[in-house]
Design a protein around this motif. Structure first.
Motif, PDB file in Angstrom:
ATOM      1  N   UNK A  27      12.219  28.343 -72.279  1.00  0.00           N
ATOM      2  CA  UNK A  27      10.837  28.208 -72.178  1.00  0.00           C
ATOM      3  C   UNK A  27      10.410  26.897 -72.562  1.00  0.00           C
ATOM      4  N   UNK A  28      10.610  26.504 -73.646  1.00  0.00           N
ATOM      5  CA  UNK A  28      10.363  25.280 -74.456  1.00  0.00           C
ATOM      6  C   UNK A  28      10.580  23.997 -73.453  1.00  0.00           C
ATOM      7  N   UNK A  29      12.027  24.026 -73.123  1.00  0.00           N
ATOM      8  CA  UNK A  29      12.342  22.928 -72.490  1.00  0.00           C
ATOM      9  C   UNK A  29      11.765  22.694 -71.076  1.00  0.00           C
ATOM     10  N   UNK A  30      10.759  23.665 -70.530  1.00  0.00           N
ATOM     11  CA  UNK A  30      10.215  23.579 -69.198  1.00  0.00           C
ATOM     12  C   UNK A  30       8.648  23.146 -69.785  1.00  0.00           C
ATOM     13  N   UNK A  31       8.295  22.872 -70.932  1.00  0.00           N
ATOM     14  CA  UNK A  31       6.895  22.495 -71.171  1.00  0.00           C
ATOM     15  C   UNK A  31       6.935  21.446 -72.120  1.00  0.00           C
ATOM     16  N   UNK A  32       8.032  20.951 -73.007  1.00  0.00           N
ATOM     17  CA  UNK A  32       7.865  20.159 -74.274  1.00  0.00           C
ATOM     18  C   UNK A  32       7.496  18.775 -73.520  1.00  0.00           C
ATOM     19  N   UNK A  33       8.129  18.307 -72.606  1.00  0.00           N
ATOM     20  CA  UNK A  33       8.003  17.036 -72.041  1.00  0.00           C
ATOM     21  C   UNK A  33       9.388  16.235 -72.108  1.00  0.00           C
ATOM     22  N   UNK A  34      10.567  16.861 -72.737  1.00  0.00           N
ATOM     23  CA  UNK A  34      11.819  16.401 -72.722  1.00  0.00           C
ATOM     24  C   UNK A  34      12.198  15.027 -73.341  1.00  0.00           C
TER      25      UNK A  34
END
Length: 324
Positions: free
Chosen positions: A243-250
């Motif tokens: 979930x975090x990888x999808x919204x954090x900006x990367x």
């Protein structure tokens, strides 16, 4: 003969428990050793700089395209560590406020039918797969953050630092908060309900109001259970990847608090999300070792949380014993 047979039958479950416990311990040791061996090339080459320097994104690119005769094993995970701590810490703070308040309302204030229904909803939320939260984050949270806070002027002003979009620290915090808050609520409810009713009755007997009984008696008595829930939620937040990888900006930026609210719009990358986002570069052994180094840090943080939780629990028990 019959008695001896009965004793053997009674000892059999105990032996099985010992065997399963030993297998569990060996499995944990194996995981630590395996991850440590895989991460060792990067740990040895980077030294203290592994946790003291940043630049992970550029280093992954350099290591992936490096020639075989000159591999790059020097990495810096400071940006990932900062992203992990900022994301999880802020999420835990928000989840504590929302979760403990909701737990008090459900366990102490709501009528039993309403409390049962709300408890079922909380358990349902806790069972939702993390990828669903990620999808909601992409579809709802990221556009909402972008529409509410991101302007063309702001993007131009901070373009030399990073590109501001809805995928940011703020989006990660919001998504992760709603992921861990059901755990905080559920465990806090259990802790509040475990407080003996006699303690509440004593407070009422002394003329205390319902609020004061909850604040002065129930919450202090349930603090060890609530704290355990917070630590478990913190552990889940640190280990959350999808979930975090999808919204954090990367991007492994370190949020600059001097920027004020704009620091929350910084695109970040956590340790667990890095393993997902950079997995396509694992064809290079150096990158694979770097991602295992991320995993090793996560294992160490998890072990530290477990040990810290036990120490805090023992300390609380001793303090409560001294108070008694």
């Amino acid at each position: 003969m019959g008695k001896t047979g009965n004793l053997k039958d009674l000892n059999a479950p105990e032996k099985l428990i010992h065997i399963l416990s030993l297998v569990s311990v060996l499995a944990i040791i194996f995981i630590f050793v395996f991850v440590g061996i895989k991460a060792w090339p990067v740990i040895r080459a980077s030294g203290a700089g592994l946790v003291a320097t940043a630049g992970f994104d550029k280093q992954v690119s350099e290591a992936f395209f490096a020639p075989a005769e000159a591999p790059v094993y020097t990495f810096g995970l400071l940006g990932l560590i900062a992203g992990t701590l900022f994301t999880t810490g802020l999420s835990l703070l928000a989840a504590a406020v929302l979760g403990i308040g909701a737990a008090i309302a459900i366990a102490e204030l709501a009528p039993k039918p309403v409390a049962s229904a709300l408890g079922a909803v909380v358990r349902l939320l806790a069972s939702i797969p993390s990828v669903v939260f990620g999808l909601v984050g992409i579809i709802v949270v990221v556009p909402a953050v972008e529409q509410a806070f991101v302007t063309t002027e702001l993007q131009i002003e901070y373009l030399k630092y990073f590109q501001i979009t809805g995928r940011s620290l703020l989006a990660s915090v919001l998504v992760l908060t709603f992921m861990i808050v059901p755990m905080v609520i559920s465990l806090s409810i259990d802790a509040l309900r475990a407080v003996p009713g006699s303690l509440r009755e004593t407070g009422y007997a002394f003329g205390m109001s319902r609020f004061r009984v909850i604040w002065k008696i129930v919450l202090p008595s349930a603090r060890s259970g609530i704290l355990a829930g917070m630590i478990l939620a913190f552990g889940r937040g640190i280990g959350e990847a999808i979930a975090v990888s999808m919204v954090c900006g990367g991007i492994g930026n370190i949020p600059d608090l001097s920027m004020g609210f704009v620091s929350l719009l910084t695109p970040v990358l956590t340790l667990s999300a890095a393993i997902i986002n950079k997995s396509e570069a694992m064809g290079a052994y150096a990158v694979e070792s770097a991602l295992f180094a991320c995993g090793a840090l996560l294992l160490l943080i998890g072990a530290a949380l477990s040990i810290g939780a036990r120490l805090i629990e023992n300390r609380l028990k001793r303090s409560m014993g001294d108070a008694d």
